[in-house]
Enzyme design. Structure first.
Site, mmCIF file in Angstrom:
data_model
loop_
_atom_site.group_PDB
_atom_site.id
_atom_site.type_symbol
_atom_site.label_atom_id
_atom_site.label_comp_id
_atom_site.label_asym_id
_atom_site.label_seq_id
_atom_site.Cartn_x
_atom_site.Cartn_y
_atom_site.Cartn_z
ATOM 1 N N THR A 13 83.159 48.890 1.092
ATOM 2 C CA THR A 13 81.699 48.928 1.029
ATOM 3 C C THR A 13 81.150 47.514 0.888
ATOM 4 O O THR A 13 81.805 46.621 0.352
ATOM 5 C CB THR A 13 81.206 49.805 -0.132
ATOM 6 O OG1 THR A 13 81.606 49.227 -1.387
ATOM 7 C CG2 THR A 13 81.751 51.221 -0.018
ATOM 8 N N GLY A 14 79.934 47.315 1.396
ATOM 9 C CA GLY A 14 79.319 45.994 1.323
ATOM 10 C C GLY A 14 80.158 44.942 2.001
ATOM 11 O O GLY A 14 80.371 43.849 1.446
ATOM 12 N N SER A 139 84.191 41.812 -12.075
ATOM 13 C CA SER A 139 83.896 40.385 -12.223
ATOM 14 C C SER A 139 84.322 39.922 -13.607
ATOM 15 O O SER A 139 84.367 40.723 -14.558
ATOM 16 C CB SER A 139 82.392 40.144 -12.046
ATOM 17 O OG SER A 139 82.023 38.831 -12.435
ATOM 18 N N TYR A 152 73.664 42.499 -14.885
ATOM 19 C CA TYR A 152 74.806 42.436 -13.968
ATOM 20 C C TYR A 152 76.104 42.601 -14.747
ATOM 21 O O TYR A 152 76.979 43.394 -14.365
ATOM 22 C CB TYR A 152 74.790 41.100 -13.233
ATOM 23 C CG TYR A 152 76.017 40.827 -12.390
ATOM 24 C CD1 TYR A 152 76.192 41.470 -11.172
ATOM 25 C CD2 TYR A 152 76.979 39.905 -12.806
ATOM 26 C CE1 TYR A 152 77.321 41.212 -10.386
ATOM 27 C CE2 TYR A 152 78.097 39.645 -12.029
ATOM 28 C CZ TYR A 152 78.264 40.298 -10.823
ATOM 29 O OH TYR A 152 79.373 40.042 -10.058
#
Length: 262
Positions: A13-14, A139, A152
């Protein structure tokens, strides 16, 4: 090590640009049939053409996976996959006190619920066939919550929880679920950001990049941005048959920023 993913279908995805596109390229280079995904048909088509030029087995599906309807459309077009890389995501530096409720919800929908919905749809088939790989692109910000991007960081921590929980459901099977944690990575979007810093401060792009790492990620051991291919290499390995004993892991590709030994 010769990673061979021939006969496996992989959805990233993305993946029209950045880390996602590098992952798609890496999986295709290992023989997988790769499905490119993004919101806009034009960008999807361009990304497909780019990989087709390398001889890759690739197709594209435009769908907004941040919504339930978009995920449903994608699943209808692609009922089964062997490898799911939940890469799509958004980020922006923003003061905590300026982030409204709807922005928190949007970040959660894009970064977390996209992976939840697609994993829910594809994981049952993986378990039934007794082989599959799900990889969440989290991340280091999920461990070191950045004060300039708390919303985020929250979503990246949530991805780690979801991935570990799903891994628990694979016990005794040949399906694995893992997370990969990049650090600062020189994707197209980040490169644009760094060029802006360079222009603002009268520096070269290399100087601006080095200064950013020194100021904002001083614990980095590599003292630079990673390349998108360096992140993709980790993902391709995790998606491979050779990574069969790696399950429920949060695999760091962040250059040693996180100051722990585990």
């Amino acid at each position: 090590m010769n990673i061979d993913l021939s006969g496996k279908t992989a959805l990233v995805t993305g993946s029209t640009a950045g880390i996602g596109h590098a992952i798609a390229k890496g999986l295709a280079g290992s023989g997988a049939n790769v499905v490119i995904n993004g919101r806009g048909q034009d960008k999807v088509d361009a990304a497909v053409r780019k990989l087709e030029g390398t001889g890759a087995k690739v197709r594209g599906i435009a769908a907004d996976v941040s919504t339930a309807a978009g995920c449903k459309a994608l699943i209808a077009a692609l009922p089964e996959v062997d490898i799911l890389v939940n890469n799509t995501g958004v980020y922006e530096a923003k003061d905590f006190f300026d982030i409204p409720d709807e922005e928190w919800s949007r970040y959660f929908d894009v970064n977390v619920m996209s992976g939840v919905r697609l994993s829910r749809a594809y994981m049952k088939g993986m378990l039934k066939r007794n082989w599959g790989r799900i990889v969440f692109i989290s991340s280091e910000s999920g461990l070191n919550i950045p004060v300039e991007m708390i919303h985020y960081g929250m979503t990246k921590t949530a991805q780690l929880s979801v991935a570990r929980g799903l891994a628990q459901l694979t016990r005794g099977t040949r399906v694995t679920v893992n997370s990969v944690l990049p650090g600062p990575t020189m994707s197209e979007g980040v490169e644009t950001f760094v060029k802006g810093l360079a222009k603002q401060n009268g520096q070269s792009v290399d100087e601006a990049a080095a200064n950013f790492v020194r100021q904002h990620r001083p614990s980095s051991l590599i003292q630079r941005f990673a390349s998108v291919d360096e992140i993709a290499n980790m993902v391709v390995y995790v998606a491979s048959r050779e990574a069969s004993a790696t399950n429920g892991a949060a695999l760091r590709a962040e250059g040693g920023i996180v100051n722990t030994i585990a």
